[in-house]
Design a protein around this motif. Structure first.
Motif, PDB file in Angstrom:
ATOM      1  N   TRP A 272      90.768 120.152  36.183  1.00  0.00           N
ATOM      2  CA  TRP A 272      89.554 119.384  36.481  1.00  0.00           C
ATOM      3  C   TRP A 272      89.895 118.077  37.173  1.00  0.00           C
ATOM      4  O   TRP A 272      89.232 117.672  38.146  1.00  0.00           O
ATOM      5  CB  TRP A 272      88.795 119.115  35.187  1.00  0.00           C
ATOM      6  CG  TRP A 272      87.635 118.167  35.363  1.00  0.00           C
ATOM      7  CD1 TRP A 272      86.392 118.476  35.812  1.00  0.00           C
ATOM      8  CD2 TRP A 272      87.644 116.761  35.090  1.00  0.00           C
ATOM      9  NE1 TRP A 272      85.613 117.346  35.851  1.00  0.00           N
ATOM     10  CE2 TRP A 272      86.355 116.287  35.413  1.00  0.00           C
ATOM     11  CE3 TRP A 272      88.607 115.875  34.616  1.00  0.00           C
ATOM     12  CZ2 TRP A 272      86.004 114.941  35.262  1.00  0.00           C
ATOM     13  CZ3 TRP A 272      88.271 114.538  34.471  1.00  0.00           C
ATOM     14  CH2 TRP A 272      86.979 114.075  34.789  1.00  0.00           C
ATOM     15  N   LEU A 273      90.954 117.405  36.711  1.00  0.00           N
ATOM     16  CA  LEU A 273      91.354 116.133  37.301  1.00  0.00           C
ATOM     17  C   LEU A 273      91.821 116.323  38.741  1.00  0.00           C
ATOM     18  O   LEU A 273      91.520 115.511  39.621  1.00  0.00           O
ATOM     19  CB  LEU A 273      92.457 115.498  36.456  1.00  0.00           C
ATOM     20  CG  LEU A 273      92.785 114.022  36.724  1.00  0.00           C
ATOM     21  CD1 LEU A 273      91.553 113.160  36.507  1.00  0.00           C
ATOM     22  CD2 LEU A 273      93.918 113.560  35.815  1.00  0.00           C
ATOM     23  N   ARG A 275      90.822 118.676  40.792  1.00  0.00           N
ATOM     24  CA  ARG A 275      89.639 118.961  41.599  1.00  0.00           C
ATOM     25  C   ARG A 275      88.874 117.683  41.921  1.00  0.00           C
ATOM     26  O   ARG A 275      88.452 117.453  43.069  1.00  0.00           O
ATOM     27  CB  ARG A 275      88.732 119.951  40.883  1.00  0.00           C
ATOM     28  CG  ARG A 275      87.550 120.399  41.731  1.00  0.00           C
ATOM     29  CD  ARG A 275      86.738 121.488  41.065  1.00  0.00           C
ATOM     30  NE  ARG A 275      86.075 121.027  39.859  1.00  0.00           N
ATOM     31  CZ  ARG A 275      86.450 121.315  38.617  1.00  0.00           C
ATOM     32  NH1 ARG A 275      87.517 122.082  38.425  1.00  0.00           N
ATOM     33  NH2 ARG A 275      85.787 120.876  37.583  1.00  0.00           N
ATOM     34  N   VAL A 276      88.734 116.818  40.919  1.00  0.00           N
ATOM     35  CA  VAL A 276      88.000 115.568  41.123  1.00  0.00           C
ATOM     36  C   VAL A 276      88.735 114.665  42.115  1.00  0.00           C
ATOM     37  O   VAL A 276      88.130 114.087  43.026  1.00  0.00           O
ATOM     38  CB  VAL A 276      87.781 114.850  39.780  1.00  0.00           C
ATOM     39  CG1 VAL A 276      87.223 113.451  39.990  1.00  0.00           C
ATOM     40  CG2 VAL A 276      86.829 115.648  38.900  1.00  0.00           C
ATOM     41  N   THR A 277      90.066 114.524  41.912  1.00  0.00           N
ATOM     42  CA  THR A 277      90.836 113.660  42.800  1.00  0.00           C
ATOM     43  C   THR A 277      90.883 114.210  44.214  1.00  0.00           C
ATOM     44  O   THR A 277      90.880 113.452  45.195  1.00  0.00           O
ATOM     45  CB  THR A 277      92.270 113.480  42.273  1.00  0.00           C
ATOM     46  OG1 THR A 277      92.862 114.784  42.049  1.00  0.00           O
ATOM     47  CG2 THR A 277      92.278 112.718  40.968  1.00  0.00           C
ATOM     48  N   SER A 278      90.904 115.526  44.356  1.00  0.00           N
ATOM     49  CA  SER A 278      90.898 116.131  45.697  1.00  0.00           C
ATOM     50  C   SER A 278      89.592 115.833  46.410  1.00  0.00           C
ATOM     51  O   SER A 278      89.579 115.530  47.609  1.00  0.00           O
ATOM     52  CB  SER A 278      91.129 117.637  45.596  1.00  0.00           C
ATOM     53  OG  SER A 278      92.380 117.924  45.023  1.00  0.00           O
ATOM     54  N   GLU A 279      88.479 115.915  45.677  1.00  0.00           N
ATOM     55  CA  GLU A 279      87.191 115.629  46.286  1.00  0.00           C
ATOM     56  C   GLU A 279      87.087 114.163  46.690  1.00  0.00           C
ATOM     57  O   GLU A 279      86.550 113.840  47.746  1.00  0.00           O
ATOM     58  CB  GLU A 279      86.064 115.981  45.292  1.00  0.00           C
ATOM     59  CG  GLU A 279      85.937 117.477  45.050  1.00  0.00           C
ATOM     60  CD  GLU A 279      84.934 117.809  43.966  1.00  0.00           C
ATOM     61  OE1 GLU A 279      84.410 116.846  43.353  1.00  0.00           O
ATOM     62  OE2 GLU A 279      84.670 118.996  43.739  1.00  0.00           O
ATOM     63  N   LYS A 280      87.648 113.274  45.850  1.00  0.00           N
ATOM     64  CA  LYS A 280      87.630 111.851  46.203  1.00  0.00           C
ATOM     65  C   LYS A 280      88.495 111.567  47.417  1.00  0.00           C
ATOM     66  O   LYS A 280      88.158 110.753  48.269  1.00  0.00           O
ATOM     67  CB  LYS A 280      88.110 111.014  45.008  1.00  0.00           C
ATOM     68  CG  LYS A 280      87.116 110.947  43.849  1.00  0.00           C
ATOM     69  CD  LYS A 280      87.623 110.039  42.751  1.00  0.00           C
ATOM     70  CE  LYS A 280      86.607 109.942  41.617  1.00  0.00           C
ATOM     71  NZ  LYS A 280      87.113 109.080  40.506  1.00  0.00           N
ATOM     72  N   THR A 281      89.661 112.262  47.500  1.00  0.00           N
ATOM     73  CA  THR A 281      90.556 112.055  48.636  1.00  0.00           C
ATOM     74  C   THR A 281      89.903 112.534  49.932  1.00  0.00           C
ATOM     75  O   THR A 281      89.990 111.864  50.966  1.00  0.00           O
ATOM     76  CB  THR A 281      91.880 112.809  48.414  1.00  0.00           C
ATOM     77  OG1 THR A 281      92.490 112.331  47.199  1.00  0.00           O
ATOM     78  CG2 THR A 281      92.836 112.551  49.558  1.00  0.00           C
TER      79      THR A 281
END
Length: 283
Positions: A272-273, A275-281
């Motif tokens: 989950w982390l 996925r979240v960090t990839s979307e933010k990047t």
């Protein structure tokens, strides 16, 4: 049509790997069934007594020690893995790159027992480290680095380091030079570029590597047993003691299910982390 054909081909190529995983899944189901057995020594009936029997301060301390040592070892391994990954990708000489790669891989190549006995020879009361320090007059009495959490931590960090390095190497090789050059052209310092540009781009690889290292360290058995003895009761050692000499198979199965659940929880959280960090990047 071509997409469906490609999927079928990938499924066919993946079939041997899926078949190889099936025995592990079967073993997990067997362990779960044993954990809810009404008998300690065989599968007979249903009961959650094995789980209730684990609700003791001793087992709770084992869970805490496991999480604490696995977490500290993971942080230490990641701090060493990032510069090693950059060094490995920056080497121009193929020979130097091969030598460094083999050096990093040694913990995976050598047997864990050999590595543990190497640490014993190094850290023991009459080992290389204490003998050298006494020879230089720095200490009078040996420093006890074995059969405690310090020795276990050193062993966990050393054995899990390769699992941290190579996922990060893949992320480093995928870094976009355009982002780094753009930050540099705008006047950012090297440290600013590293923390504001490089680290966010590497975050998915770092989180993924950290989850693998944590799972590996949390389920460790040989290193805690040999370097920690009976004084460092990580879950792997506690499960082994339940099997022999206590022959509490249902209790060991319940403890194993708790360890599996804890590891899966960490892996799900890390996914989950990532996925979240990839979307933010990307954003």
């Amino acid at each position: 049509m071509s997409i469906a054909l490609s999927r079928n081909r990938m499924l066919a190529f993946s079939l041997p790997a899926l078949i190889a995983i099936l025995p592990f899944l079967g073993a997990c189901f067997y362990i779960f069934r044993f954990s809810i057995s009404g008998d300690k020594a065989s599968i007979d009936g249903y009961s959650i007594k094995a789980y209730l029997d684990l609700m003791t301060p001793f087992f709770g301390r084992s869970v805490w020690v496991t999480i604490k040592l696995a977490f500290i070892a993971t942080i230490a391994a990641m701090l060493m893995a990032v510069p090693l990954a950059f060094l490995l990708t920056s080497l121009k000489s193929p020979l130097a790159r091969r030598i460094l790669t083999v050096t990093i891989l040694l913990p995976l190549i050598l047997n864990l027992l050999v590595q543990a006995y190497g640490w014993i020879l190094l850290l023991g009361p009459s080992g290389v480290l204490n003998s050298a320090l006494r020879g230089m007059g720095i200490i009078e009495r040996p420093i006890f680095l074995l059969f405690n959490e310090t020795g276990v931590l050193l062993g966990l960090i050393q054995t899990s380091l390769p699992l941290a390095v190579f996922p990060i190497v893949s992320s480093v090789r995928g870094l976009s030079q355009e982002h780094l050059e753009a930050a540099s052209s705008l006047g950012a310092s090297q440290w600013r570029i590293f923390f504001d540009v490089t680290v966010p781009l590497l975050r998915p690889g770092i989180v993924g590597a950290a989850s693998i290292v944590f799972a590996f360290n949390a389920s460790a058995f040989a290193i805690p047993l040999l370097l920690g003895g009976r004084r460092v009761q990580m879950l792997g050692v506690a499960i082994r003691d339940m099997i022999s000499p206590m022959f509490n198979w249902s209790g060991a199965a319940a403890a194993g299910m708790i360890l599996i659940s804890l590891t899966l929880l960490i892996l799900v959280f890390s996914s989950w982390l990532v996925r979240v960090t990839s979307e933010k990047t990307r954003g």
